[in-house]
Write an enzyme that holds these catalytic residues in place. Structure first.
Site, PDB file in Angstrom:
ATOM      1  N   ASP A  57     -14.970  15.165  16.732  1.00 41.57           N
ATOM      2  CA  ASP A  57     -14.159  14.192  17.447  1.00 41.57           C
ATOM      3  C   ASP A  57     -13.723  14.785  18.787  1.00 41.57           C
ATOM      4  OD1 ASP A  57     -12.231  16.033  16.793  1.00 41.57           O
ATOM      5  OD2 ASP A  57     -11.150  14.732  15.417  1.00 41.57           O
ATOM      6  N   ASP A 110     -15.588   8.393   8.123  1.00 42.49           N
ATOM      7  CA  ASP A 110     -15.080   9.718   7.748  1.00 42.49           C
ATOM      8  C   ASP A 110     -13.622   9.580   7.351  1.00 42.49           C
ATOM      9  OD1 ASP A 110     -13.072  11.330   9.827  1.00 42.49           O
ATOM     10  OD2 ASP A 110     -14.043   9.575  10.704  1.00 42.49           O
ATOM     11  N   CYS A 118     -20.212  10.108 -14.104  1.00 44.67           N
ATOM     12  CA  CYS A 118     -20.451  10.906 -12.896  1.00 44.67           C
ATOM     13  C   CYS A 118     -21.380  12.082 -13.203  1.00 44.67           C
ATOM     14  CB  CYS A 118     -19.127  11.420 -12.345  1.00 44.67           C
ATOM     15  SG  CYS A 118     -19.285  12.402 -10.826  1.00 44.67           S
ATOM     16  N   CYS A 148     -21.644  14.770 -11.092  1.00 43.85           N
ATOM     17  CA  CYS A 148     -21.263  15.918 -10.257  1.00 43.85           C
ATOM     18  C   CYS A 148     -21.120  17.187 -11.104  1.00 43.85           C
ATOM     19  CB  CYS A 148     -19.969  15.632  -9.502  1.00 43.85           C
ATOM     20  SG  CYS A 148     -18.446  15.809 -10.477  1.00 43.85           S
ATOM     21  N   CYS A 154     -17.985  17.152 -13.478  1.00 40.74           N
ATOM     22  CA  CYS A 154     -18.063  16.294 -14.664  1.00 40.74           C
ATOM     23  C   CYS A 154     -19.135  16.751 -15.645  1.00 40.74           C
ATOM     24  CB  CYS A 154     -18.307  14.852 -14.238  1.00 40.74           C
ATOM     25  SG  CYS A 154     -16.882  14.110 -13.397  1.00 40.74           S
ATOM     26  N   HIS A 173     -15.656  16.726  -7.096  1.00 40.01           N
ATOM     27  CA  HIS A 173     -15.824  15.427  -7.746  1.00 40.01           C
ATOM     28  C   HIS A 173     -15.599  14.275  -6.771  1.00 40.01           C
ATOM     29  CE1 HIS A 173     -15.558  12.065 -10.476  1.00 40.01           C
ATOM     30  NE2 HIS A 173     -14.427  11.757  -9.862  1.00 40.01           N
TER      31      HIS A 173
END
Length: 379
Positions: free
Chosen positions: A94, A268, A306, A308, A311, A337
């Site tokens: 930014d 974002d 999930c 991930c 998990c 996660h």
């Protein structure tokens, strides 16, 4: 080759949603996309390898904070942000404009730029459009932002009119100062607070400058989500179809889906990792605060649906134990996660656009998540 190429692959039949891709010097980004935030050249507590494992295609870093520490000169000496943080995929920075907005108690805006005090040590600083571009050129991200002012959504009309005119002049100065147009794509930022005529006027003025892409600023700064969606409803239709559209600072699951429906390509937000560090998890069944007592003996994963790392390997009871014991591994697991959840959500959204069933996907997701589709609550 230009620094950035956007290709519109498909428009969803029933909405303004767009499936596309952005080519950058460090790889191709599938859109719509959520970008994890690595403010100080790191996504808090996560390694580059962990981000790649969850298919983070691009991350965002903060110009203002990196200017103060370690200094853009040091990053440049290290070979740029990619080399400095060992990240070989695209990066966006930014301009520092939002940080100037957030330091309203200690800043003074002039035609030349922004005078303000460092939040670290109180020393006087000056950020001009040219200085912002110089810093971003030194940092070396693939996509960079023009310096803008981010006025309050409900600021008075005359002030916002003056502000957008000045932001346009700053954008022109930034374009002239840009030293790396061949490998860094400079985006213009569209402002105008909550005023439709000013939003449309500023969009027209900025689009005339022919930036490679455009960011929508001044949203998610305290207005309601309905107010944000109203701005998107009239703003995105006038934005160039052949260039990427980036909604800054938005990252709740409902707002991501609603933004995509309205034609936004990039998002974002720090929300996912910020709430993760407090034990709050995004799941397919809604919000779950893993620190709470009911999970003391709950040996299920945070989200059974999930895939991930967290998990697949750990239970709610274990993660709760880590938080209660002040072990940093706990906040790492919830951060992994939550980011995986949002990145996977966007992959599902892209597939829904391919299948022309995004509205059905929204209905199903909102129902499972516990959101009212007619009036989504804040996450």
């Amino acid at each position: 080759m230009p620094a950035l190429e956007y290709r519109l692959i498909k428009k969803e039949k029933h909405t303004g949603a767009r499936l596309g891709e952005i080519k950058t010097p460090h790889g191709v980004i599938e859109t719509p996309i959520f970008m994890p935030v690595g403010t100080l050249a790191t996504v808090k507590s996560l390694s580059p390898e962990e981000l790649k494992a969850m298919n983070a295609q691009i991350i965002l870093s903060n110009t203002y904070h990196l200017w103060l520490r370690p200094g853009d000169d040091i990053v440049k000496e290290a070979g740029g942000l990619h080399q400095f943080m060992n990240w070989d995929r695209p990066i966006l920075t930014d301009s520092g404009g939002f940080q100037v907005f957030s330091l309203s108690d200690s800043r003074k805006l002039t035609e030349e730029g922004a005078h303000f005090k460092s939040h670290l040590d109180g020393r006087k600083l000056f950020l001009s459009p040219e200085k912002a571009i110089e810093i971003e050129n030194n940092l070396g991200a693939d996509i960079i932002m023009s310096l803008d002012e981010c006025p309050d959504f409900n600021h008075d009309y005359d002030y916002v009119k003056h502000s957008i005119d000045r932001t346009t002049r700053w954008a022109e100065r930034g374009l002239k100062a840009h030293q790396r147009p061949d490998d860094q794509a400079l985006f213009g930022i569209l402002q105008g607070a909550g005023y439709k005529d000013l939003r449309l006027q500023h969009a027209k003025d900025m689009i005339s400058l022919d930036f490679p892409g455009y960011s929508i600023g001044g949203l998610s700064v305290g207005e309601s989500k309905d107010e944000m969606y109203q701005v998107l409803d009239y703003l995105t239709p006038v934005m160039p179809e052949h260039k990427p559209r980036y909604l800054m600072g938005v990252g709740s699951p409902d707002a991501l889906i609603e933004g995509v429906i309205r034609g936004v390509d990039m998002f974002d937000c720090v929300l996912a990792t910020r709430i993760a560090r407090n034990g709050t998890c995004m799941t397919s069944q809604g919000r779950l605060v893993v620190k709470n007592a009911p999970y003391q003996r709950d040996f299920n994963p945070i989200d059974p649906n999930c895939s991930c790392y967290t998990c697949q390997n750990f239970s709610r009871a274990y993660v709760r134990h880590l938080f209660k014991a002040d072990e940093t591994f706990g906040l790492r697991l919830t951060s992994i996660h939550n980011l995986h959840f949002l990145l996977d959500l966007m992959a599902q959204v892209r597939q829904a656009i391919r299948d022309d069933n995004l509205l059905d996907f929204k209905e199903e997701f909102f129902e499972a998540y516990g959101l009212n589709t007619k009036n989504p609550k804040n996450f």
